[in-house]
Design an enzyme around this catalytic site. Structure first.
Site, short mmCIF file in Angstrom:
data_model
loop_
_atom_site.label_atom_id
_atom_site.label_comp_id
_atom_site.label_asym_id
_atom_site.label_seq_id
_atom_site.Cartn_x
_atom_site.Cartn_y
_atom_site.Cartn_z
N LYS A 1 -8.90 -2.71 13.78
CA LYS A 1 -7.77 -2.46 14.24
C LYS A 1 -7.19 -2.84 15.60
O LYS A 1 -5.91 -3.11 15.87
CB LYS A 1 -7.40 -0.63 14.24
CG LYS A 1 -7.56 -0.26 12.79
CD LYS A 1 -6.44 -0.65 11.93
CE LYS A 1 -6.44 -0.08 10.46
NZ LYS A 1 -5.22 -0.55 9.80
N ARG B 1 0.86 6.18 -2.19
CA ARG B 1 0.52 7.34 -1.76
C ARG B 1 0.54 7.51 -0.02
O ARG B 1 0.62 6.28 0.52
CB ARG B 1 -0.99 7.79 -2.37
CG ARG B 1 -1.84 6.78 -1.77
CD ARG B 1 -3.41 7.25 -2.17
NE ARG B 1 -3.50 7.59 -3.54
CZ ARG B 1 -3.95 6.71 -4.62
NH1 ARG B 1 -4.34 5.41 -4.13
NH2 ARG B 1 -4.18 6.90 -5.67
N GLY C 1 0.81 -1.23 0.02
CA GLY C 1 -0.05 -0.10 0.02
C GLY C 1 0.79 1.24 0.14
O GLY C 1 0.62 2.22 0.76
N TYR D 1 -14.36 -0.47 12.17
CA TYR D 1 -13.02 0.24 11.98
C TYR D 1 -12.02 -0.22 13.21
O TYR D 1 -11.12 -0.71 13.06
CB TYR D 1 -12.96 1.50 11.43
CG TYR D 1 -11.50 2.03 11.04
CD1 TYR D 1 -10.61 1.30 10.10
CD2 TYR D 1 -11.04 2.84 11.91
CE1 TYR D 1 -9.47 2.14 9.87
CE2 TYR D 1 -9.63 3.51 11.80
CZ TYR D 1 -9.14 2.96 10.82
OH TYR D 1 -7.82 3.44 10.58
#
Length: 257
Positions: free
Chosen positions: A161, A17, A14, A157
């Site tokens: 995580k 960017r 990933g 989310y």
């Protein structure tokens, strides 16, 4: 400080960017050989050109593919090892912060968040570990402070995580006897052009500056390079006795010790 990374081989997932790109650049500055990946071919090409302009092409490999799926993971590892002769460090920068706020979620939404933020990262780890065990390597996961505390992020989310951080801790205990170190970096609010905070600040600058002033003791956004510095340190010989750690990079936002 010499981090002893010259000549080391690093795969950063990933990395076309934002934080991933900054991490790749930081490793290249330390003299490492770096493989970058991304699903967006145009963004990956732009990232590779920018890195090559600064550091040359001899230590850089760019691979388009989806590293949330086994085929993409295997292909990236195979190409990296073939090009550079081995693998010393992996940075699993996989995930998405998108998700519905509130409490009305479908099973499909939960599955999507867990697959993106937990299963994808652990799939990279599982495939990479045979290579890392050969060279006493390191594995670093990029998580989030939303996995450390309840911060009004989408619940799925934050939960995914938090699960990643737990999995990384247990993984560090499983592979430590083999000489592999496993750590997590949990960024806070990181600003970079084209990112979510760039959009929010463009739309409501007063609201979000007030948020920073209230919630973040340093009263500013973090920079992608500041996250990258933490990642590079944890992957280096200077962190040789650090494993199972979660390094928070958030300007003091989280309250727990």
């Amino acid at each position: 400080m010499d981090l002893r990374l010259r000549g080391k081989v690093v795969l950063v997932t990933g990395s076309s960017r934002g934080i991933g790109l900054a991490i790749a650049g930081a490793f290249l500055r330390e003299g490492a050989k770096v493989a970058i990946t991304g699903r967006d071919g145009a963004a990956l090409k732009t990232a590779a050109a920018a890195l090559a302009k600064q550091h040359g092409r001899s230590r850089l490999l760019a691979m388009q593919g989806d590293l949330s799926h086994p085929d993409g993971i295997r292909a990236a590892l195979r190409q990296t090892v073939q090009r550079f002769g081995g693998l010393d460090a992996v940075v699993a920068n996989i995930g998405s912060g998108t998700g519905r706020t509130g409490w009305r979620w479908s099973v499909e939404e939960w599955e999507s968040s867990l697959n993106t933020n937990l299963v994808g990262s652990m799939a990279v780890a599982s495939a990479a570990l045979p290579h890392l065990l050969k060279r006493n390597g390191s594995l670093t996961f990029i998580s989030s402070i939303a996995g450390r505390e309840a911060l009004r992020a989408p619940i799925s989310y934050g939960a995914s995580k938090a699960a990643l951080q737990h999995a990384a801790k247990q993984l560090s205990q499983a592979v430590g006897p083999g000489g592999v170190r496993v750590n997590v970096v949990a960024p806070g609010n990181i600003y970079f052009p084209g990112g979510a905070w760039d959009r929010k600040m463009t739309e409501e600058p007063k609201r979000w500056q007030s948020y920073l002033n209230t919630e973040v003791p340093l009263r500013r956004f973090g920079k992608a390079d500041e996250v990258a510095d933490a990642v590079v340190f944890l992957a280096s010989a200077r962190a040789a006795f650090i494993t199972g750690a979660c390094l928070v990079v958030d300007g003091g936002q989280t309250r727990a010790c």
